[in-house]
Write a protein that holds these residues in place. Structure first.
Motif, PDB file in Angstrom:
ATOM      1  N   MET A  53       0.833  -1.207   0.000  1.00 18.08           N
ATOM      2  CA  MET A  53       0.000   0.000   0.000  1.00 18.08           C
ATOM      3  C   MET A  53       0.867   1.256   0.000  1.00 18.08           C
ATOM      4  O   MET A  53       0.507   2.259  -0.598  1.00 18.08           O
ATOM      5  N   GLU A  58      -3.789  -0.127  -4.416  1.00 19.57           N
ATOM      6  CA  GLU A  58      -5.111   0.332  -3.975  1.00 19.57           C
ATOM      7  C   GLU A  58      -5.691  -0.659  -2.962  1.00 19.57           C
ATOM      8  O   GLU A  58      -5.305  -1.823  -2.929  1.00 19.57           O
ATOM      9  N   GLN A  59      -6.626  -0.149  -2.166  1.00 16.90           N
ATOM     10  CA  GLN A  59      -7.276  -1.018  -1.183  1.00 16.90           C
ATOM     11  C   GLN A  59      -8.012  -2.161  -1.874  1.00 16.90           C
ATOM     12  O   GLN A  59      -8.012  -3.288  -1.398  1.00 16.90           O
ATOM     13  N   VAL A  62      -5.621  -4.960  -2.792  1.00 21.54           N
ATOM     14  CA  VAL A  62      -5.227  -5.753  -1.623  1.00 21.54           C
ATOM     15  C   VAL A  62      -6.349  -6.706  -1.236  1.00 21.54           C
ATOM     16  O   VAL A  62      -6.114  -7.889  -0.973  1.00 21.54           O
ATOM     17  N   ARG A  63      -7.582  -6.202  -1.220  1.00 25.32           N
ATOM     18  CA  ARG A  63      -8.719  -7.054  -0.885  1.00 25.32           C
ATOM     19  C   ARG A  63      -8.848  -8.205  -1.871  1.00 25.32           C
ATOM     20  O   ARG A  63      -9.049  -9.348  -1.477  1.00 25.32           O
ATOM     21  N   ARG A 127     -10.595  -6.849   4.384  1.00 19.74           N
ATOM     22  CA  ARG A 127     -11.031  -5.469   4.596  1.00 19.74           C
ATOM     23  C   ARG A 127     -10.228  -4.819   5.722  1.00 19.74           C
ATOM     24  O   ARG A 127      -9.812  -3.668   5.628  1.00 19.74           O
ATOM     25  N   SER A 130      -6.679  -4.056   4.423  1.00 16.19           N
ATOM     26  CA  SER A 130      -6.588  -2.955   3.465  1.00 16.19           C
ATOM     27  C   SER A 130      -6.858  -1.609   4.126  1.00 16.19           C
ATOM     28  O   SER A 130      -6.514  -0.573   3.555  1.00 16.19           O
ATOM     29  N   ALA A 131      -7.431  -1.609   5.303  1.00 18.01           N
ATOM     30  CA  ALA A 131      -7.704  -0.355   6.004  1.00 18.01           C
ATOM     31  C   ALA A 131      -6.551   0.084   6.901  1.00 18.01           C
ATOM     32  O   ALA A 131      -6.587   1.172   7.471  1.00 18.01           O
TER      33      ALA A 131
END
Length: 141
Positions: A53, A58-59, A62-63, A127, A130-131
């Motif tokens: 990241m 991008e998130q 990754v998800r 989730r 990725s956060a």
């Protein structure tokens, strides 16, 4: 007459209820196990995910990566499980009267439920991963 039939079927109804309850418990334990393994895998890769990241991933990427990896493992497990269920069904067919080797609707329903559980079990850690702030993830080690 209905009372006599009801009394004769009572033990069978109890057995069906017990088997159904144990099957539901086994399904919940399988889903929790899948979630635990995926959460542990993602936790072990937190620094890698943070680095990706930080480098611009991008998130959503990754998800998708975590979901893809988890669903590939779940699909492999499903194939092995279906093969085992078929082999066990063949063994039970020769032992029990009136049982078939494979009940396609049951295998399909169980397979879909377990794949759905695997999808949810993969999505929640994906989730969460990725956060994570990349700097916090990189400092974690």
């Amino acid at each position: 007459m209905d009372q006599i039939i009801g009394e004769r079927l009572a033990p069978d109804r109890l057995n069906i209820a017990l088997y159904g309850g144990l099957a539901a418990l086994a399904l919940v334990l399988a889903a929790l196990g899948i979630y635990g393994v995926m959460a542990y895998t993602v936790a072990q890769r937190t620094s890698e995910i943070g680095l990706r990241m930080a480098l611009g991933a991008e998130q959503a990427q990754v998800r998708l990566e975590v979901l893809r990896e988890g669903l590939m493992l779940a699909a492999g497990g499903l194939v092995l499980g279906l093969a085992g269920a078929y082999a066990l069904g063949r063994g039970m067919q020769s032992t029990l009267y009136g049982t078939g080797a494979v009940s396609l609707p049951v295998l399909l329903a169980v397979g879909l439920v377990l794949l759905g559980a695997a999808l949810v079990a993969c999505y929640v850690p994906a989730r969460r991963a990725s956060a994570v702030d990349p700097m916090i993830a990189l400092r974690q080690e």
